[in-house]
Design a protein around this motif. Sequence first.
Motif, PDB file in Angstrom:
ATOM      1  N   SER A   1       0.828  -1.203   0.000  1.00 54.06           N
ATOM      2  CA  SER A   1       0.000   0.000   0.000  1.00 54.06           C
ATOM      3  C   SER A   1       0.867   1.259   0.000  1.00 54.06           C
ATOM      4  O   SER A   1       0.470   2.294  -0.547  1.00 54.06           O
TER       5      SER A   1
ATOM      6  N   THR B   1      -8.403   3.753   7.693  1.00 57.78           N
ATOM      7  CA  THR B   1      -7.250   4.538   7.248  1.00 57.78           C
ATOM      8  C   THR B   1      -6.764   4.043   5.894  1.00 57.78           C
ATOM      9  O   THR B   1      -6.450   4.840   4.994  1.00 57.78           O
ATOM     10  N   ARG B   2      -6.710   2.729   5.738  1.00 52.36           N
ATOM     11  CA  ARG B   2      -6.280   2.130   4.468  1.00 52.36           C
ATOM     12  C   ARG B   2      -7.254   2.506   3.351  1.00 52.36           C
ATOM     13  O   ARG B   2      -6.839   2.843   2.245  1.00 52.36           O
TER      14      ARG B   2
ATOM     15  N   ARG C   1      -6.606   6.083   2.306  1.00 51.45           N
ATOM     16  CA  ARG C   1      -5.366   6.204   1.555  1.00 51.45           C
ATOM     17  C   ARG C   1      -5.535   5.658   0.134  1.00 51.45           C
ATOM     18  O   ARG C   1      -5.081   6.263  -0.837  1.00 51.45           O
TER      19      ARG C   1
ATOM     20  N   ARG D   1      -5.347   8.565  -2.901  1.00 60.91           N
ATOM     21  CA  ARG D   1      -4.018   8.669  -3.513  1.00 60.91           C
ATOM     22  C   ARG D   1      -4.131   9.176  -4.947  1.00 60.91           C
ATOM     23  O   ARG D   1      -5.118   8.929  -5.645  1.00 60.91           O
TER      24      ARG D   1
END
Length: 229
Positions: A98, A180-181, A184, A188
């Motif tokens: 990630s 959170t992942r 992101r 991105r």
Amino acid sequence: MPDNKGFVIAIDGPVASGKGALAQQLAKELNGFYLYTGAMYRSVALLCINKGLNLENESEVETVLPELNIEFEDDKIILNGQDVTERLSKPDTASGASVVGVYPKIRAESVLRQQELGEKAISKGKIVVAEGRDIGTVVFPNAALKVYLTASPEVRARRRMEQFVHQERNLEAELARLITRDRRDTEREVGPLPADPESQGYFILDNSDLNERETVDKVLTELKNRNLI
């Protein structure tokens, strides 16, 4: 099954939605080629980990590209001649993927290799089943079927707990990590997870209340409805 020369099924979605299980089973039942795109980013992360490189340092990570050689043999992932299938499933390579997956050069090279692998399989008449987070938007935008597989954050957090049952993990902490992942992956700049999959032509499948068999059957039904199989 209609006389097709091969096509792509693109499966995108957030972490722990079941993309890998779905893709593998579809490829098996359709006698297709399972293209596990995440293996490329995990492999980059693994090379960096093995070399002691800083995953947060973009220029350091880029140095492993010239030696990156990934092959898919049956159900195995071969990195530079070594079977790393099991190693790539570990938490450090998952989280590392990630991180390195946002770097433009890593992303561009990986996408190019994914497209080459897909085109090679299609040329042989194979149905390519690829899963990731930008498969239907960047890697194979003209895929015959784009599936956005998702589930509620709570369900996905519990699935992650089951994946790492031998580790001491707290559900609340796992849920926070997952959110959170998700943020992101969606925010991105390079190859983001689709924020509005419906407008991008995806067949949206929420499998919060479905088991693996039911999830596969839903996609098979959609393929039949589109006269693809």
